[in-house]
Design a protein around this motif. Structure first.
Motif, PDB file in Angstrom:
ATOM      1  N   CYS A  45       0.810  -1.219   0.000  1.00  0.00           N
ATOM      2  CA  CYS A  45       0.000   0.000   0.000  1.00  0.00           C
ATOM      3  C   CYS A  45       0.847   1.274   0.000  1.00  0.00           C
ATOM      4  N   HIS A  67      -5.893   4.601   3.180  1.00  0.00           N
ATOM      5  CA  HIS A  67      -6.127   3.925   4.451  1.00  0.00           C
ATOM      6  C   HIS A  67      -4.832   3.703   5.247  1.00  0.00           C
ATOM      7  N   VAL A  68      -3.700   4.079   4.685  1.00  0.00           N
ATOM      8  CA  VAL A  68      -2.409   3.847   5.313  1.00  0.00           C
ATOM      9  C   VAL A  68      -2.068   4.956   6.303  1.00  0.00           C
ATOM     10  N   CYS A  69      -1.641   4.562   7.468  1.00  0.00           N
ATOM     11  CA  CYS A  69      -1.177   5.538   8.466  1.00  0.00           C
ATOM     12  C   CYS A  69       0.316   5.815   8.183  1.00  0.00           C
ATOM     13  N   ILE A  70       0.651   7.070   8.062  1.00  0.00           N
ATOM     14  CA  ILE A  70       2.029   7.441   7.721  1.00  0.00           C
ATOM     15  C   ILE A  70       3.026   6.860   8.738  1.00  0.00           C
ATOM     16  N   SER A  71       2.660   6.872   9.998  1.00  0.00           N
ATOM     17  CA  SER A  71       3.574   6.354  11.015  1.00  0.00           C
ATOM     18  C   SER A  71       3.858   4.866  10.832  1.00  0.00           C
ATOM     19  N   ASP A  72       2.933   4.113  10.245  1.00  0.00           N
ATOM     20  CA  ASP A  72       3.184   2.699   9.979  1.00  0.00           C
ATOM     21  C   ASP A  72       4.220   2.519   8.871  1.00  0.00           C
TER      22      ASP A  72
END
Length: 75
Positions: A45, A67-72
Motif C-alpha cells: 500500500c 487507508h495507510v497511516c504514515i507512522s506505519d
C-alpha cells in the motif's frame, strides 16, 4: 453520490543521521538504499518513486493508499 473515488497522496520523507555527521559513506548509502527499496517492495500500500540523499540524510519520494497511516510506513 458517486462510487468512484480518486486519491493521490504523495510524501517526501527524509531522515537525518544523528548530529548531522557525514556517516552515509557510498558503501553505507548503497546498503541503506537497498534495504529501503526492499522494504517498499514488500509493502502493498506504499510505493517508492525515488530515493536519494547525501552523506548526512536520505530522501524518499513515495505515495500511499488513503487507508495507510504514515507512522506505519515510517516506523
Amino acid at each position: 453520490m458517486s462510487s468512484h473515488v480518486f486519491h493521490e497522496i504523495y510524501l517526501h520523507l527524509n531522515w537525518h543521521v544523528k548530529y548531522d555527521r557525514a556517516t552515509l559513506t557510498p558503501e553505507v548509502e548503497e546498503l541503506t538504499h537497498k534495504i529501503l527499496k526492499s522494504r517498499f517492495e514488500k509493502l502493498k500500500c506504499a510505493y517508492l518513486h525515488a530515493i536519494g540523499g547525501t552523506a548526512m540524510h536520505v530522501h524518499l519520494a513515495i505515495n500511499i493508499e488513503p487507508h495507510v497511516c504514515i507512522s506505519d510506513v515510517v516506523a
